[in-house]
Write a protein that holds these residues in place. Structure first.
Motif, PDB file in Angstrom:
ATOM      1  N   GLU A  49       0.267  -0.202  -7.282  1.00  0.00           N
ATOM      2  CA  GLU A  49       1.567   0.347  -7.671  1.00  0.00           C
ATOM      3  C   GLU A  49       2.652  -0.714  -7.580  1.00  0.00           C
ATOM      4  OE1 GLU A  49       2.442   4.044  -5.729  1.00  0.00           O
ATOM      5  OE2 GLU A  49       0.393   4.735  -5.982  1.00  0.00           O
ATOM      6  N   GLU A  50       2.587  -1.540  -6.531  1.00  0.00           N
ATOM      7  CA  GLU A  50       3.577  -2.604  -6.359  1.00  0.00           C
ATOM      8  C   GLU A  50       2.848  -3.872  -5.916  1.00  0.00           C
ATOM      9  OE1 GLU A  50       7.827  -3.461  -4.133  1.00  0.00           O
ATOM     10  OE2 GLU A  50       6.649  -1.748  -3.525  1.00  0.00           O
ATOM     11  N   LEU A  51       2.832  -4.864  -6.801  1.00  0.00           N
ATOM     12  CA  LEU A  51       2.168  -6.124  -6.514  1.00  0.00           C
ATOM     13  C   LEU A  51       3.223  -7.182  -6.214  1.00  0.00           C
ATOM     14  CD1 LEU A  51      -0.949  -7.539  -7.837  1.00  0.00           C
ATOM     15  CD2 LEU A  51       1.042  -8.958  -8.216  1.00  0.00           C
ATOM     16  N   PHE A  52       3.057  -7.890  -5.101  1.00  0.00           N
ATOM     17  CA  PHE A  52       4.032  -8.918  -4.715  1.00  0.00           C
ATOM     18  C   PHE A  52       3.703 -10.264  -5.319  1.00  0.00           C
ATOM     19  CE2 PHE A  52       4.922  -5.736  -1.560  1.00  0.00           C
ATOM     20  CZ  PHE A  52       6.298  -5.745  -1.549  1.00  0.00           C
ATOM     21  N   THR A 112       0.836  -1.200   0.000  1.00  0.00           N
ATOM     22  CA  THR A 112       0.000   0.000   0.000  1.00  0.00           C
ATOM     23  C   THR A 112       0.872   1.253   0.000  1.00  0.00           C
ATOM     24  OG1 THR A 112      -0.120   0.257   2.400  1.00  0.00           O
ATOM     25  CG2 THR A 112      -1.716  -1.236   1.382  1.00  0.00           C
ATOM     26  N   MET A 113       0.217   2.387  -0.172  1.00  0.00           N
ATOM     27  CA  MET A 113       0.920   3.669  -0.127  1.00  0.00           C
ATOM     28  C   MET A 113       1.536   3.904   1.246  1.00  0.00           C
ATOM     29  SD  MET A 113      -1.789   6.028  -2.235  1.00  0.00           S
ATOM     30  CE  MET A 113      -1.073   7.509  -1.596  1.00  0.00           C
ATOM     31  N   LEU A 114       1.013   3.202   2.275  1.00  0.00           N
ATOM     32  CA  LEU A 114       1.524   3.356   3.635  1.00  0.00           C
ATOM     33  C   LEU A 114       2.696   2.419   3.923  1.00  0.00           C
ATOM     34  CD1 LEU A 114      -1.913   3.562   5.490  1.00  0.00           C
ATOM     35  CD2 LEU A 114      -0.429   5.452   4.767  1.00  0.00           C
ATOM     36  N   ARG A 141      -6.747  -2.376  -9.853  1.00  0.00           N
ATOM     37  CA  ARG A 141      -7.109  -1.644  -8.639  1.00  0.00           C
ATOM     38  C   ARG A 141      -7.396  -2.639  -7.523  1.00  0.00           C
ATOM     39  NH1 ARG A 141      -8.307   3.622  -9.574  1.00  0.00           N
ATOM     40  NH2 ARG A 141      -9.995   3.758  -8.081  1.00  0.00           N
ATOM     41  N   TYR A 142      -7.332  -2.175  -6.284  1.00  0.00           N
ATOM     42  CA  TYR A 142      -7.622  -2.990  -5.107  1.00  0.00           C
ATOM     43  C   TYR A 142      -8.228  -2.106  -4.026  1.00  0.00           C
ATOM     44  CZ  TYR A 142      -3.616  -0.915  -2.727  1.00  0.00           C
ATOM     45  OH  TYR A 142      -2.751  -0.039  -2.128  1.00  0.00           O
ATOM     46  N   ARG A 143      -8.903  -2.735  -3.059  1.00  0.00           N
ATOM     47  CA  ARG A 143      -9.480  -2.002  -1.925  1.00  0.00           C
ATOM     48  C   ARG A 143      -8.550  -2.155  -0.730  1.00  0.00           C
ATOM     49  NH1 ARG A 143     -14.104   0.113  -3.191  1.00  0.00           N
ATOM     50  NH2 ARG A 143     -15.267  -0.839  -4.871  1.00  0.00           N
ATOM     51  N   ALA A 144      -8.011  -1.039  -0.281  1.00  0.00           N
ATOM     52  CA  ALA A 144      -7.093  -1.044   0.864  1.00  0.00           C
ATOM     53  C   ALA A 144      -7.833  -0.587   2.110  1.00  0.00           C
ATOM     54  CB  ALA A 144      -5.909  -0.120   0.598  1.00  0.00           C
TER      55      ALA A 144
END
Length: 127
Positions: A104-107, A71-73, A92-95
């Motif tokens: 932005e960054e998918l593991f 996440t952005m956090l 997109r995803y729900r955070a």
């Protein structure tokens, strides 16, 4: 009618012979890792706190996949991927606490969930 099918071969139940769980759960071992889920937001997905997620980084993510994103956090988040806003845009995803966001960054994509049970199978082990 059987509720179970032998895992090793069709002729025996394989007592004393365990399958190769590494090969079964991670066909791409160099691209797989495990994480223990610590949240509460995936109960509707059947995933509970303490479950182990097997994540495959070699899979191409697509809408509808359950994936682990950063996440952005700077936290890990496990969420269902949704369609991009525009053709060729990011999934997109729900955070939690942030709402719908661009990935932005998918593991990786969650491939399996491993759960330990107590005597009461309705109650997953809590850690």
């Amino acid at each position: 009618m059987h509720d179970f099918v032998p895992l090793n071969d069709e002729s025996s139940w394989g007592f004393g012979k365990l399958p190769d769980f590494n090969a079964l759960l991670s066909p791409h071992p160099a691209a797989c890792f495990c994480m223990r889920y610590a949240g509460h937001s995936l109960k509707e997905e059947g995933i509970f706190k303490g479950d182990i997620l097997v994540i495959d980084c070699s899979l191409e993510p697509k809408p509808g996949d359950l994936a682990v994103v950063n996440t952005m956090l700077g936290e890990f988040c496990c969420s269902r991927l949704e369609k991009p806003l525009c053709e060729g845009g990011p999934l997109r995803y729900r955070a939690p606490r942030l709402g719908l966001r661009d990935v932005e960054e998918l593991f990786g994509v969650v491939k399996h969930v491993i759960r330990l049970y107590t005597g009461n199978i309705k109650t997953p082990v809590r850690r």
